[in-house]
Write an enzyme that holds these catalytic residues in place. Structure first.
Site, PDB file in Angstrom:
ATOM      1  N   HIS A 122      62.278 -11.920 -26.983  1.00 52.59           N
ATOM      2  CA  HIS A 122      63.177 -12.850 -26.297  1.00 52.59           C
ATOM      3  C   HIS A 122      62.382 -14.138 -26.053  1.00 52.59           C
ATOM      4  CE1 HIS A 122      65.400 -14.488 -22.810  1.00 52.59           C
ATOM      5  NE2 HIS A 122      66.418 -13.725 -23.182  1.00 52.59           N
ATOM      6  N   ASP A 199      57.779  -6.045 -21.668  1.00 57.69           N
ATOM      7  CA  ASP A 199      59.009  -6.669 -21.186  1.00 57.69           C
ATOM      8  C   ASP A 199      60.089  -5.582 -21.149  1.00 57.69           C
ATOM      9  OD1 ASP A 199      61.512  -7.805 -21.053  1.00 57.69           O
ATOM     10  OD2 ASP A 199      61.132  -9.370 -22.540  1.00 57.69           O
ATOM     11  N   GLN A 202      65.306  -4.793 -21.177  1.00 58.23           N
ATOM     12  CA  GLN A 202      66.357  -4.000 -21.831  1.00 58.23           C
ATOM     13  C   GLN A 202      66.049  -2.502 -21.839  1.00 58.23           C
ATOM     14  OE1 GLN A 202      69.218  -5.251 -22.593  1.00 58.23           O
ATOM     15  NE2 GLN A 202      68.743  -7.437 -22.565  1.00 58.23           N
ATOM     16  N   LYS A 225      70.122  -6.839 -14.455  1.00 57.38           N
ATOM     17  CA  LYS A 225      70.416  -5.993 -15.625  1.00 57.38           C
ATOM     18  C   LYS A 225      70.396  -4.503 -15.274  1.00 57.38           C
ATOM     19  CE  LYS A 225      68.341  -9.276 -18.902  1.00 57.38           C
ATOM     20  NZ  LYS A 225      69.423 -10.002 -19.581  1.00 57.38           N
ATOM     21  N   CYS A 363      68.882 -15.695 -27.529  1.00 51.46           N
ATOM     22  CA  CYS A 363      67.540 -16.117 -27.087  1.00 51.46           C
ATOM     23  C   CYS A 363      66.457 -15.442 -27.916  1.00 51.46           C
ATOM     24  CB  CYS A 363      67.307 -15.823 -25.607  1.00 51.46           C
ATOM     25  SG  CYS A 363      68.418 -16.693 -24.525  1.00 51.46           S
TER      26      CYS A 363
HETATM   27  N1  PLP Z   1      63.486 -10.223 -22.110  1.00 49.47           N
HETATM   28  C1  PLP Z   1      64.506  -9.608 -22.707  1.00 49.47           C
HETATM   29  C2  PLP Z   1      64.240  -8.587 -23.761  1.00 49.47           C
HETATM   30  C3  PLP Z   1      65.830  -9.923 -22.349  1.00 49.47           C
HETATM   31  O1  PLP Z   1      66.848  -9.311 -22.953  1.00 49.47           O
HETATM   32  C4  PLP Z   1      66.040 -10.896 -21.343  1.00 49.47           C
HETATM   33  C5  PLP Z   1      67.414 -11.288 -20.951  1.00 49.47           C
HETATM   34  O2  PLP Z   1      68.346 -11.182 -21.691  1.00 49.47           O
HETATM   35  C6  PLP Z   1      64.935 -11.494 -20.741  1.00 49.47           C
HETATM   36  C7  PLP Z   1      63.680 -11.136 -21.144  1.00 49.47           C
HETATM   37  C8  PLP Z   1      65.088 -12.512 -19.659  1.00 49.47           C
HETATM   38  O3  PLP Z   1      65.651 -11.931 -18.526  1.00 49.47           O
HETATM   39  P1  PLP Z   1      66.067 -12.825 -17.276  1.00 49.47           P
HETATM   40  O4  PLP Z   1      66.974 -13.893 -17.816  1.00 49.47           O
HETATM   41  O5  PLP Z   1      66.779 -11.873 -16.378  1.00 49.47           O
HETATM   42  O6  PLP Z   1      64.833 -13.375 -16.680  1.00 49.47           O
END
Ligand code: PLP
Length: 404
Positions: A122, A199, A202, A225, A363
């Site tokens: 991401h 990270d 998900q 999430k 993203c």
């Molecule tokens: N990392 C992953 C794999 C994600 O799917 C997301 C959000 O979609 C993020 C990071 C960023 O999360 P946040 O926008 O809640 O900070």
């Protein structure tokens, strides 16, 4: 017994209609809906407890502080972390990753040092390192992804050099649904004495996470999430690392003693929590974690896996439809494309039929580039989705396809 019909009653929003059709919410990868108990816990705190935490001797402040620290303990248990002082409240996964990139980068990386990421990250886990690259001249090394949407593990091993300082990798791809082999990724990195940030944006919503079992050094996830409120997230880090890296922001709460000659910093985790935290959101997050652990992370996982298997089986019967990625280990996200239909058009028309999906690059533009596409349609499942909703999705895709 996992009774999805009963569970759905906990989520008022699932009863609403859009365009005179029952809402089918399949955008859980972006954010999840909130059970009534989460919103009620937050309302209750605002109405009956609200006071700034850690600062007051008065009754309400102490009660708010107790709630806040109880929330931290809930997060500790959820991740099976060793100590609640390793749990830092942030605004979300993005801030957690930025904190590590910035502070770990400050302490342990200099020009020419390297971070290993993957092609399926991401943007949160790419751009934060690129900011460090601009500041300090570090290098980004990238694990390639194969056609099935899996990490190329042989290539991963080859990326290590004597300048590798950290690996920062997603647990589950938000586009492909691929579940990465984090245990192996960590073992290999540790063989080179390199720490690993996972990270978990998900993964935390979908299956039980045990940071001690994974063996990683940092783990990030977002409250919104995991059926909790927006604006709160978590960074877990091993005390050994957190003790050695400098604070992220300066301000109240994170200090020991301040003078113009010099300032000392507070102990963990407060060293990383400058300013008034979103203590009400922390309470909401704790309630959300209670909610999903009461349902059972294994039960949620089994339910969602069945949905994904069923959805994949049905999607693959549709002519002209291509599912992106075919990883052996996959989770509750499916990205697809339909021949001759732009993902944006598909998403817009599905929306008119009451179905909320995501369209675009999610993203993850480098991953789109890897597959030579601009975007996909993404259906992502949550604990309240049903087989009937998958049927509605399939029928709607067929209907859209006929229109083109
Ligand atoms: N990392 C992953 C794999 C994600 O799917 C997301 C959000 O979609 C993020 C990071 C960023 O999360 P946040 O926008 O809640 O900070």
């Amino acid at each position: 017994m996992y009774d999805v019909k009963e569970i759905r009653k906990d989520f008022p929003i699932l009863e609403r209609e859009v365009y005179n059709r029952p809402l089918v919410y399949l955008d859980n990868g972006a954010t999840t809906q909130k059970p009534r108990c989460v919103v009620e816990a937050m309302t209750e705190e605002y109405y009956n407890v609200n006071a700034n935490v850690h600062r007051g001797v008065h009754f309400l402040s102490q009660q708010a502080t107790e709630l806040h620290e109880a929330a931290r303990e809930k997060v500790r248990a959820f991740l099976n972390a060793r100590s609640s002082s390793e749990i830092i409240f942030t605004r979300g996964t993005t801030e957690s990753i930025n904190l590590v990139a910035s502070c770990f980068g400050e302490a342990f990386m200099r020009e020419g040092d390297e971070v290993i990421l993957s092609e399926m990250e991401h943007h949160a886990n790419i751009v934060s390192w690129q900011l460090l690259q601009k500041r300090k001249g570090i290098k980004l090394r990238v694990i390639p992804v194969n056609d099935r949407g899996e990490l190329m593990m042989d290539e991963y091993e080859r990326l290590f050099t004597n300048r590798t300082r950290i690996v920062s990798i997603t647990h589950v791809s938000n586009v492909l649904g691929t579940v990465n082999p984090v245990h192996r990724l960590v073992d290999i990195a540790h063989a080179y004495n390199v720490p690993v940030l996972v990270d978990g944006a998900q993964s935390a919503p979908h299956f039980a996470v045990d940071v001690q079992d994974i063996g990683c050094d940092f783990f990030a996830f977002s409250g919104h999430k995991v059926y909790g409120p927006t604006g709160i997230g978590v960074l877990w880090g091993r005390e050994e690392w957190l003790d050695r890296i400098p604070p992220y922001m300066g301000g109240g709460e994170m200090i020991g003693h301040v003078s113009f000659e010099g300032t000392t910093f507070n102990v963990l985790p407060f060293k990383f929590e400058a300013g008034t935290p979103d203590y009400v959101a922390a309470t909401g997050l704790a309630r959300a974690l209670d909610y999903i652990t009461d349902l059972g992370m294994d039960a949620i996982h089994t339910h969602e896996q069945a949905l994904v298997d069923y959805a994949l089986e049905r999607l693959r019967t549709l002519s002209g439809l291509h599912v992106l990625g075919d990883a052996v280990e996959r989770d509750a996200v499916i990205s697809f494309l339909m021949d001759g239909i732009h993902p944006f058009d598909m998403g817009t028309l599905l929306d008119r039929l009451g179905i909320a999906v995501r369209t675009g690059h999610h993203c993850a533009q480098p991953l789109m580039h890897r597959f030579g596409i601009e975007g996909t349609v993404r259906a992502s499942f949550g604990l309240y989705n049903t087989k009937e909703e998958v049927d509605v999705l399939i029928e709607a895709i067929e209907r859209v396809a006929k229109m083109f």
